[in-house]
Design an enzyme around this catalytic site. Structure first.
Site, PDB file in Angstrom:
ATOM      1  N   HIS A 131       0.827  -1.216   0.000  1.00  0.00           N
ATOM      2  CA  HIS A 131       0.000   0.000   0.000  1.00  0.00           C
ATOM      3  C   HIS A 131       0.862   1.268   0.000  1.00  0.00           C
ATOM      4  O   HIS A 131       0.375   2.333  -0.365  1.00  0.00           O
ATOM      5  CB  HIS A 131      -1.040  -0.021   1.131  1.00  0.00           C
ATOM      6  N   ASN A 172      -9.421  -4.147   6.660  1.00  0.00           N
ATOM      7  CA  ASN A 172      -8.600  -3.026   7.140  1.00  0.00           C
ATOM      8  C   ASN A 172      -8.756  -2.879   8.652  1.00  0.00           C
ATOM      9  O   ASN A 172      -9.882  -2.853   9.153  1.00  0.00           O
ATOM     10  CB  ASN A 172      -9.065  -1.746   6.411  1.00  0.00           C
ATOM     11  N   ASP A 230       1.082  -7.716   2.216  1.00  0.00           N
ATOM     12  CA  ASP A 230       1.237  -6.274   1.987  1.00  0.00           C
ATOM     13  C   ASP A 230       2.722  -5.889   1.860  1.00  0.00           C
ATOM     14  O   ASP A 230       3.280  -5.238   2.735  1.00  0.00           O
ATOM     15  CB  ASP A 230       0.556  -5.510   3.120  1.00  0.00           C
ATOM     16  N   ASN A 241     -11.282   5.214   5.262  1.00  0.00           N
ATOM     17  CA  ASN A 241     -10.230   4.835   6.197  1.00  0.00           C
ATOM     18  C   ASN A 241     -10.234   5.772   7.410  1.00  0.00           C
ATOM     19  O   ASN A 241     -10.201   5.333   8.555  1.00  0.00           O
ATOM     20  CB  ASN A 241      -8.881   4.890   5.468  1.00  0.00           C
ATOM     21  N   GLY A 289       2.451   5.932   9.550  1.00  0.00           N
ATOM     22  CA  GLY A 289       3.816   6.352   9.269  1.00  0.00           C
ATOM     23  C   GLY A 289       4.749   5.171   9.465  1.00  0.00           C
ATOM     24  O   GLY A 289       5.792   5.069   8.828  1.00  0.00           O
ATOM     25  N   SER A 327       3.890   2.237   8.607  1.00  0.00           N
ATOM     26  CA  SER A 327       3.622   1.268   7.541  1.00  0.00           C
ATOM     27  C   SER A 327       4.896   0.983   6.773  1.00  0.00           C
ATOM     28  O   SER A 327       5.587   1.908   6.355  1.00  0.00           O
ATOM     29  CB  SER A 327       2.560   1.809   6.578  1.00  0.00           C
ATOM     30  N   PHE A 362       2.325  -3.527   8.853  1.00  0.00           N
ATOM     31  CA  PHE A 362       1.469  -2.840   7.859  1.00  0.00           C
ATOM     32  C   PHE A 362       0.162  -2.332   8.417  1.00  0.00           C
ATOM     33  O   PHE A 362      -0.565  -1.627   7.708  1.00  0.00           O
ATOM     34  CB  PHE A 362       1.229  -3.736   6.635  1.00  0.00           C
ATOM     35  N   ASP A 363      -0.155  -2.646   9.672  1.00  0.00           N
ATOM     36  CA  ASP A 363      -1.441  -2.158  10.199  1.00  0.00           C
ATOM     37  C   ASP A 363      -1.469  -2.349  11.714  1.00  0.00           C
ATOM     38  O   ASP A 363      -0.563  -2.956  12.298  1.00  0.00           O
ATOM     39  CB  ASP A 363      -2.600  -2.942   9.549  1.00  0.00           C
TER      40      ASP A 363
END
Lengths: 699, 699
Positions: free
Chosen positions: B79, B207, B216, B311, B629, B631, B647-648
């Site tokens: 992403h 998500n 990801d 989001n 940030g 990520s 990633f999350d």
């Protein structure tokens, strides 16, 4: 931490098959398995129908219940007693929302009309009387007719004794016939029910789901001769709770399973019955919902049917998913291949079953529409059909009538007619009947329903026909309907009621189908015992149990969680903090204020703490093998004490009616400790607690 | 089974606080904690910005990445590289759906315009140069102005060196100022990205959710002088995976947190900012969705904004729930009470902070509308505002301009103008601006926006105003806009462009607000270091870390699951079978055929098996403390080897920007083993595997 430890121990134990809805007389041969489960109660005791504890396990017809005091106090699920709670509710005194507690016997309320309690008192093997000297009968239809007559005779003979209801049930695919005698108690009173906000907490959203937090229990009392009924046996409430890994027993009256359906039968369910029913349920619900838009009266009339259809829909969808997820058809094919290997050829008996089925399935689209029209779709037309059927059956000798229209069923038919009044909405009714007439008009040439075609042609189209049916009929009037139920076919015809005429016109076709089905029934009564015998060679005789048939059964399992999806583990007990976490202040996640207050008061919660959960336990999961009809079943611990009430299965278990799968087939129980906590800390039902032999723990 | 055992061991260990986004120089003092986590790498090494491994950790601006080969190969999230994948996609060559693999350097594709890589090369404490001799300044506004000027001077001085970007950041609430120097690499190329069906598997639905199954990751390569950039350090990929309980390290550039907001500031977020933003996000999304009904062109233009708003909305909703669920405001009140206990009175410094905030919050409704109008609501009007601002700022000396309009930001402003073209839809734009003008018209008397009132009055109503703005403007033309960006205010006025005029009319009010905000900023720069010092007395100096500010930070944690709700336990690793279980054949749960084929081939999966999962691991959870940030941040094991990419965060962690909660704040990582498996068994990226120093395991 302790919880984790127990998971570990459990995982280290050899796996036990928890599949099986056992007849009580089969239990002694399971002694080894029961010992491994830690069951301390003597298996011989569990085979005694009229002893302790099975003598306390009773049927409400569609639900199970149990005696829990020497004065006829009965515990079952809230949803099993819901009709009686609703029956006694008024806008001024809303027992659904407010709950109900009789502080004295005098305050107890009559249960809903038709509520009955059946206590199983005797079972007899009547296989010889059913099947003796039947082999020589010419043709399968004649064979089926004889079995039907013998069954009716056996029932009639048994019911000569006053106050009993008898039935003959087929076990092991017709290998065995058993006559069951049940005492019938008709004076049943509502004693206690918590608020629906407890008894149905989570509502439709949580239905079939885990984690669950529902206080699904209520109390009745049976009376005989105006005095509390004195049962021979009643269950004792456990002082403790359950823990992960504990062995538990469920005794109850499971309704129907399909564990011995053949591969071609399963394929028919998977590719036709379930998908089509899902479509019919979805479409009829949509029709009812649209009819109720901006019309509260219509909403209320349709509400019970919508709820019941929604339940069926969730059920059907789960089974449809399960066919794929659990490879049910493959499992049946493999089973039949194993059977073929025993006989070394494709078994002619299996071929013959498949051929009889093929003949029946030839008109399956038509037959499903007929089933919906005469039994499920539009309440007004269903009543018209009943009236027509009664008029044509009543002139026959009782023993020759269709079983549903025999004299012994007369009160039930009348009650159904009265009850139907509440669910009738002419607008919804005509839209739904129109839908099915339109469906019938799309049937292929080989399956046309001639009376429907004729009626549509005569009226000049579907819409004119529907208008004619509903504009002329008096079936919606309860008074007229009562008269109609007493009239002959000729009298009915003389009314010039278009809907009754349409119902009468359908009967010859339905009779012809009945005749064809008799041939199928006769063939199956001949073939399936052989199928079952061969299956015994393949799967081991001792491991086979009969499909559920609403007779008393026992199932044994463990308190156990499961893996619903990747990286997720459901532990097998929910707790009071989970109720508070779900609280949203609006239905179905609104708890009574008294519950929320008690939940935040350690003085009220501590006395009911589960030492591992460090909280009041609410619901638990077990590996017990149950299905519809088991609702309200007592759940017993290793010593035979009451530790819970079964009230649901998890979503993954619904297709277990076809195939039990150890990994994720789970029963859901309300923990007796939660029941006691609600009675004690929320509703202060001290009188009942003491009747259960339990001293209130909070003050 | 082993998994269960590990849960048990973990539960038996003392709990460690995993909270903290540590500055590298703080790490040595955490040596004891790191030892308990099993971290073997020397803490001193982790404090060396330019050594191994931190020298390999780079910023993409908004995302983190890391060098993974001596030839400038960079790994980050799919992403984070999505803009470049999209930029190179055409209907004929759809890299989003199909993925992309450069088999040679020549096949590599240019990243999206503006893609840059920043390598942190130096940090200097500039506190003395920022705050020296500042105490005597008259008034807070003057103080703020001086700080702003000193910051700009420090940046300008630093950026005299070519090829670097510099910034001055405030740490510990303004107690410390640090200047960071970063090498800027502008030649970045796309090397490899799996299909979006892997890289964004689960899409919007998954998500912020666990269990997660997203691959990801993607690869860039940095070039300098047309040749692969040779980084001083690069990370080594671990040959093994992670296990529950393992200590892990995340290094990255977290953007913003609110851990030191005061109680009154948190209350403002909870009662005003989040609820109002939720309303604005919901309403503007609805407007865009309605505009796109039956219009694919409009849908495409709005799609990126809708996705970004969705989001934000999920984020805002989670934080709003978290305020309640995690009692964040109570935690702040308790913290301030503890501070009061130290000083024995209600601290005047806290009172003064609250007073400055109260003055600022007095116009919070108006200010939020202005923020939306000038920065978020309608892309065309935002461009008009930029053009107006540029025209009024450009005549000033560079150092006196608002930072965003200084010369050094000029390329970024131009790029933003070009990028905006893709997201402009005049219909949506006018409907959204209309919405906010209507909102402005509802403001209370004390907060009126005079230029809006005047414009509405002059036009004779909101709708006539909106028509006038959009009928006359040329801001939607990229060519005209480029010209406008070069024009003076007088030239702009001479255009007679109603939208530009409206934007110009807003500037005096915005300037006045800026002036007032300077007073607030100055007051905070004076008060908050004292607040932080006092907090150090209360919470222990060594346990405090600065709020995130897009500078390089380290966080330490364990691979650990959590309890999302009653009776449910999430284990910390997902596996390939979970990907297959989620497969629905349609987005966002459609995997490439090659993945499904490889997943069902033991020869391809076995070499990547996690011995405990008995499957290919996919994603894992850790207790690391991260935020937006982070990520793409490398996740390192105890030895400093790459075991995953962050990633999350889970849904429960989103409000951790305000308050970290050990029980359920979790970061989500893609397991390096899954990345290698995809590269090896699905996409056959053998060239890259070997560049990573990994031999393909399947054939």
């Amino acid at each position: 931490m302790l919880r984790k430890l127990i998971v570990l121990i459990l995982a280290a134990l050899p796996l036990l098959a928890d599949e099986g809805m056992w007849m009580p007389q089969q239990v002694p041969r399971l002694a080894d398995d029961l010992r491994k489960l830690g069951i301390q109660i003597d298996p011989a005791r569990l085979s005694d129908l009229t002893g302790d504890p099975l003598g306390a396990v009773i049927s409400l017809g569609g639900c199970t219940a149990s005696f829990v005091s020497p004065d006829g106090l009965i515990v079952t699920n809230h949803h099993c007693a819901f009709g009686s709670i609703q029956h006694n509710s008024t806008p001024e005194r809303d027992l659904i929302a407010g709950g109900f507690l009789a502080r004295t016997r005098e305050e107890e309320l009559p249960a809903a009309p038709g509520t009955k309690v059946w206590v199983t008192t005797k079972t007899e093997d009547v296989t010889a009387r059913m099947t003796g000297n039947i082999a020589g009968k010419t043709g399968d239809a004649a064979r089926a007719r004889l079995l039907d007559r013998r069954e009716k005779e056996l029932v009639a003979e048994c019911e000569k004794t006053p106050g009993v209801r008898c039935s003959v049930s087929s076990f092991f695919e017709g290998s065995q016939y058993v006559r069951t005698t049940r005492s019938e108690l008709t004076d049943v009173r509502l004693v206690y029910a918590p608020s629906e906000m407890i008894g149905d907490f989570g509502g439709e959203i949580d239905n079939f789901e885990w984690p669950r937090h529902t206080g699904d229990f209520a109390f009745y009392r049976a009376y005989a001769g105006g005095k509390p009924y004195k049962p021979a046996h009643w269950l004792k409430v456990s002082a403790g709770g359950v823990s992960e890994g504990d062995g538990v027993i469920v005794a109850g009256y499971p309704g129907r399973t399909f564990r011995y359906k053949t591969a071609d039968e399963v394929r028919n369910y998977q590719e036709f019955v379930y998908p089509t029913n899902i479509r019919y349920l979805t479409d009829t619900m949509r029709i009812m919902e649209e009819a109720g838009k901006n019309n509260r009266e219509v909403q209320i009339r349709n509400s019970a049917r919508i709820e019941s259809f929604a339940n069926s829909l969730k059920n059907s969808q789960s089974v449809s998913e399960g066919f794929v997820k659990h490879h049910i058809l493959d499992a049946r094919r493999e089973r039949e291949e194993r059977m073929d290997r025993v006989t070394r050829i494709r078994n002619p008996m299996l071929e013959e079953i498949a051929a009889a089925n093929a003949e029946k399935f030839r008109t399956r689209e038509r037959d499903l529409i007929l089933d919906w029209i005469t039994g499920r779709a539009a309440p007004m037309f269903i009543q018209a059909y009943t009236v027509a059927r009664v008029a044509t059956e009543r002139p026959k000798p009782d023993i020759d009538r269709l079983a549903k229209y025999q004299e012994r069923q007369w009160p039930a038919l009348k009650q159904a007619s009265v009850r139907a009044q509440r669910t009738m909405d002419p607008g919804s009714d005509r839209a739904i009947l129109r839908y099915f007439v339109a469906e019938a008009s799309k049937l292929p040439a080989a399956q046309r329903i001639q009376p429907v075609d004729d009626a549509v042609a005569a009226a000049g189209g579907i819409d004119p026909l529907i208008s004619r049916l509903y504009d002329s009929t008096k079936i919606g009037s309860q008074e007229e309907r009562e008269k109609m139920l007493g009239e002959s076919a000729a009298q009915l015809r003389a009314r010039g009621d278009a809907m009754i005429d349409f119902a009468l016109a359908l009967l010859p076709l339905l009779d012809a189908r009945e005749e064809r089905d008799l041939a199928w029934t006769g063939a199956m009564s001949r073939l399936r015992p052989r199928y079952f015998e061969l299956l015994g060679h393949v799967e081991g005789n001792g491991r086979l149990y009969p499909d559920a048939n609403s007779t008393l059964r026992l199932t044994f399992g463990r308190v156990a969680g499961y893996r619903p999806k990747d990286a997720t583990w459901y532990t097998p007990q929910t707790s009071l903090r989970g109720v508070v976490e779900k609280e949203k202040g609006e239905e179905p996640f609104a708890s009574p204020k008294a519950l929320l207050a008690a939940a935040s008061d350690p003085a009220k919660t501590r006395p009911y703490f589960d030492p591992e959960l460090k909280d009041v336990p609410v619901n638990f999961l077990s590996t017990c093998d149950t299905t519809g009809g088991n609702s309200g079943s007592p759940t017993l611990n290793a010593k035979g004490e009451l530790v819970g009430l079964l009230f649901d299965g998890n979503y993954e278990s619904i297709d277990a009616d076809f195939l039990f799968h150890e990994a994720d087939t789970r029963s859901i129980h309300v923990d007796t400790q939660y029941m006691l906590w609600i009675m004690d800390a929320v509703d202060h039902a001290n009188n009942l607690l003491r009747e259960l032999g339990v001293e209130p723990r909070t003050r």
